[in-house]
Write a protein that holds these residues in place. Sequence first.
Motif, PDB file in Angstrom:
ATOM      1  N   MET A  76     -14.240 -23.280  15.819  1.00  0.00           N
ATOM      2  CA  MET A  76     -15.681 -22.986  16.714  1.00  0.00           C
ATOM      3  C   MET A  76     -16.577 -23.391  17.142  1.00  0.00           C
ATOM      4  O   MET A  76     -17.020 -23.749  19.297  1.00  0.00           O
ATOM      5  CB  MET A  76     -15.045 -21.005  16.195  1.00  0.00           C
ATOM      6  N   ARG A  77     -17.873 -23.498  16.833  1.00  0.00           N
ATOM      7  CA  ARG A  77     -19.200 -23.664  16.918  1.00  0.00           C
ATOM      8  C   ARG A  77     -18.810 -25.101  17.664  1.00  0.00           C
ATOM      9  O   ARG A  77     -19.772 -25.340  18.678  1.00  0.00           O
ATOM     10  CB  ARG A  77     -19.839 -23.630  15.452  1.00  0.00           C
ATOM     11  N   THR A  78     -17.914 -25.889  16.966  1.00  0.00           N
ATOM     12  CA  THR A  78     -17.997 -27.535  17.994  1.00  0.00           C
ATOM     13  C   THR A  78     -17.166 -27.391  19.116  1.00  0.00           C
ATOM     14  O   THR A  78     -18.043 -28.049  20.110  1.00  0.00           O
ATOM     15  CB  THR A  78     -17.283 -28.592  16.776  1.00  0.00           C
ATOM     16  N   ARG A  79     -17.051 -26.240  19.290  1.00  0.00           N
ATOM     17  CA  ARG A  79     -16.007 -26.762  20.477  1.00  0.00           C
ATOM     18  C   ARG A  79     -16.941 -25.468  21.607  1.00  0.00           C
ATOM     19  O   ARG A  79     -16.770 -26.225  22.723  1.00  0.00           O
ATOM     20  CB  ARG A  79     -14.886 -25.364  20.388  1.00  0.00           C
ATOM     21  N   PHE A  80     -18.384 -25.019  21.029  1.00  0.00           N
ATOM     22  CA  PHE A  80     -18.593 -24.026  21.777  1.00  0.00           C
ATOM     23  C   PHE A  80     -19.964 -25.259  22.487  1.00  0.00           C
ATOM     24  O   PHE A  80     -20.469 -25.051  23.475  1.00  0.00           O
ATOM     25  CB  PHE A  80     -18.978 -22.709  21.486  1.00  0.00           C
ATOM     26  N   LEU A  81     -20.528 -25.622  21.419  1.00  0.00           N
ATOM     27  CA  LEU A  81     -21.391 -26.488  21.357  1.00  0.00           C
ATOM     28  C   LEU A  81     -21.052 -28.242  22.358  1.00  0.00           C
ATOM     29  O   LEU A  81     -21.647 -28.512  23.330  1.00  0.00           O
ATOM     30  CB  LEU A  81     -22.050 -27.616  20.683  1.00  0.00           C
ATOM     31  N   ALA A  82     -19.847 -28.221  22.500  1.00  0.00           N
ATOM     32  CA  ALA A  82     -19.061 -29.205  23.576  1.00  0.00           C
ATOM     33  C   ALA A  82     -19.389 -28.754  24.704  1.00  0.00           C
ATOM     34  O   ALA A  82     -19.388 -29.110  25.776  1.00  0.00           O
ATOM     35  CB  ALA A  82     -18.083 -30.018  22.676  1.00  0.00           C
ATOM     36  N   LEU A  83     -18.485 -27.918  25.044  1.00  0.00           N
ATOM     37  CA  LEU A  83     -18.728 -26.771  26.496  1.00  0.00           C
ATOM     38  C   LEU A  83     -20.023 -27.175  26.426  1.00  0.00           C
ATOM     39  O   LEU A  83     -19.906 -26.952  27.837  1.00  0.00           O
ATOM     40  CB  LEU A  83     -16.851 -25.835  26.145  1.00  0.00           C
ATOM     41  N   ALA A  84     -20.384 -25.857  26.000  1.00  0.00           N
ATOM     42  CA  ALA A  84     -21.633 -26.003  26.314  1.00  0.00           C
ATOM     43  C   ALA A  84     -22.596 -26.639  26.935  1.00  0.00           C
ATOM     44  O   ALA A  84     -23.347 -27.225  28.318  1.00  0.00           O
ATOM     45  CB  ALA A  84     -22.614 -24.571  24.885  1.00  0.00           C
ATOM     46  N   MET A  85     -22.691 -28.152  26.422  1.00  0.00           N
ATOM     47  CA  MET A  85     -23.157 -29.154  26.614  1.00  0.00           C
ATOM     48  C   MET A  85     -23.094 -30.356  28.002  1.00  0.00           C
ATOM     49  O   MET A  85     -24.003 -29.680  28.668  1.00  0.00           O
ATOM     50  CB  MET A  85     -23.573 -30.555  25.452  1.00  0.00           C
ATOM     51  N   ASN A  86     -21.914 -29.712  27.914  1.00  0.00           N
ATOM     52  CA  ASN A  86     -21.054 -30.190  29.488  1.00  0.00           C
ATOM     53  C   ASN A  86     -21.728 -29.101  30.309  1.00  0.00           C
ATOM     54  O   ASN A  86     -21.870 -30.175  31.201  1.00  0.00           O
ATOM     55  CB  ASN A  86     -19.484 -30.445  29.099  1.00  0.00           C
ATOM     56  N   LYS A  87     -21.370 -27.690  30.495  1.00  0.00           N
ATOM     57  CA  LYS A  87     -21.203 -26.963  31.445  1.00  0.00           C
ATOM     58  C   LYS A  87     -22.918 -27.443  31.974  1.00  0.00           C
ATOM     59  O   LYS A  87     -23.241 -26.680  33.086  1.00  0.00           O
ATOM     60  CB  LYS A  87     -20.731 -26.239  31.125  1.00  0.00           C
ATOM     61  N   LEU A  88     -24.082 -27.266  31.001  1.00  0.00           N
ATOM     62  CA  LEU A  88     -25.681 -27.396  31.220  1.00  0.00           C
ATOM     63  C   LEU A  88     -26.130 -28.223  32.147  1.00  0.00           C
ATOM     64  O   LEU A  88     -26.858 -28.010  32.870  1.00  0.00           O
ATOM     65  CB  LEU A  88     -26.646 -27.292  29.877  1.00  0.00           C
ATOM     66  N   SER A  89     -25.803 -30.146  32.018  1.00  0.00           N
ATOM     67  CA  SER A  89     -25.464 -31.133  32.533  1.00  0.00           C
ATOM     68  C   SER A  89     -24.440 -30.866  34.453  1.00  0.00           C
ATOM     69  O   SER A  89     -25.280 -31.300  34.556  1.00  0.00           O
ATOM     70  CB  SER A  89     -25.749 -32.260  31.501  1.00  0.00           C
ATOM     71  N   ASP A  90     -23.888 -29.905  34.282  1.00  0.00           N
ATOM     72  CA  ASP A  90     -22.969 -30.284  35.764  1.00  0.00           C
ATOM     73  C   ASP A  90     -23.881 -28.908  36.893  1.00  0.00           C
ATOM     74  O   ASP A  90     -24.659 -27.745  36.757  1.00  0.00           O
ATOM     75  CB  ASP A  90     -22.188 -29.351  35.275  1.00  0.00           C
ATOM     76  N   ALA A  91     -24.855 -29.077  37.696  1.00  0.00           N
ATOM     77  CA  ALA A  91     -25.310 -28.616  38.661  1.00  0.00           C
ATOM     78  C   ALA A  91     -24.491 -28.261  38.966  1.00  0.00           C
ATOM     79  O   ALA A  91     -25.105 -27.287  39.989  1.00  0.00           O
ATOM     80  CB  ALA A  91     -26.105 -30.347  39.670  1.00  0.00           C
ATOM     81  N   GLY A  92     -23.709 -28.010  39.595  1.00  0.00           N
ATOM     82  CA  GLY A  92     -22.560 -27.875  40.556  1.00  0.00           C
ATOM     83  C   GLY A  92     -21.615 -26.107  39.138  1.00  0.00           C
ATOM     84  O   GLY A  92     -21.717 -25.698  39.969  1.00  0.00           O
ATOM     85  N   PHE A  93     -21.424 -26.382  38.630  1.00  0.00           N
ATOM     86  CA  PHE A  93     -20.967 -25.100  37.082  1.00  0.00           C
ATOM     87  C   PHE A  93     -22.326 -24.477  37.358  1.00  0.00           C
ATOM     88  O   PHE A  93     -22.239 -23.501  38.077  1.00  0.00           O
ATOM     89  CB  PHE A  93     -20.865 -26.093  36.126  1.00  0.00           C
ATOM     90  N   GLN A  94     -23.905 -25.055  37.683  1.00  0.00           N
ATOM     91  CA  GLN A  94     -24.590 -24.522  37.515  1.00  0.00           C
ATOM     92  C   GLN A  94     -25.118 -23.882  38.807  1.00  0.00           C
ATOM     93  O   GLN A  94     -25.260 -22.694  38.773  1.00  0.00           O
ATOM     94  CB  GLN A  94     -26.657 -25.198  37.322  1.00  0.00           C
ATOM     95  N   HIS A  95     -24.714 -24.456  39.947  1.00  0.00           N
ATOM     96  CA  HIS A  95     -24.899 -24.274  41.560  1.00  0.00           C
ATOM     97  C   HIS A  95     -23.950 -22.541  42.038  1.00  0.00           C
ATOM     98  O   HIS A  95     -24.439 -21.529  42.815  1.00  0.00           O
ATOM     99  CB  HIS A  95     -24.805 -24.852  42.482  1.00  0.00           C
TER     100      HIS A  95
END
Length: 167
Positions: free
Chosen positions: A1-20
């Motif tokens: 669970m932790r590994t899946r979360f970290l991978a997803l979070a790191m991907n989305k944290l660097s996604d400017a479109g997702f942030q917007h």
Amino acid sequence: MRTRFLALAMNKLSDAGFQHATGFRSAFFRNTENVKMGEAPIDVNHSLLFTGLELLARKALNPNKDASLSHILRTFLNAHGFGISEDEARQIAQCRNALFHKGELVATYHTAVGNVQQSIKITELPNLDALFADALLKVLGFDDPQINWNRWRDRMAFQGRPKKAAG
């Protein structure tokens, strides 16, 4: 669970479109600051919680300017499966308003049934730390069958593992 979360979070944290679209990065760092501060003053802690939840809800819904905060929060949280009642949303919104506009830790709200005026202390709210963290997980798109999405009420973080079908 932790590994899946970290991978997803790191991907989305660097996604400017997702942030917007979601405000995730800004809300995530409010949660991070809350965790880093540890035993911070209650007004600072709740200020970060309130602004983080409100940011996520407003980004998701893009409500008209006349929409009440309690309606915005309830609509957003219910859309993510939290089953928040109208009274709970009113309590959160009114505690936020009392803190931000009056510097007070006690608020009054009118109940959904009977329109009775009630008082609530910020310390009597459900576990907003868990609600905010779980709202972040939902916005992120993270799910796991072991997570108890009702932990903001019952404080039980996980459910038992799903039973495998006999066969």
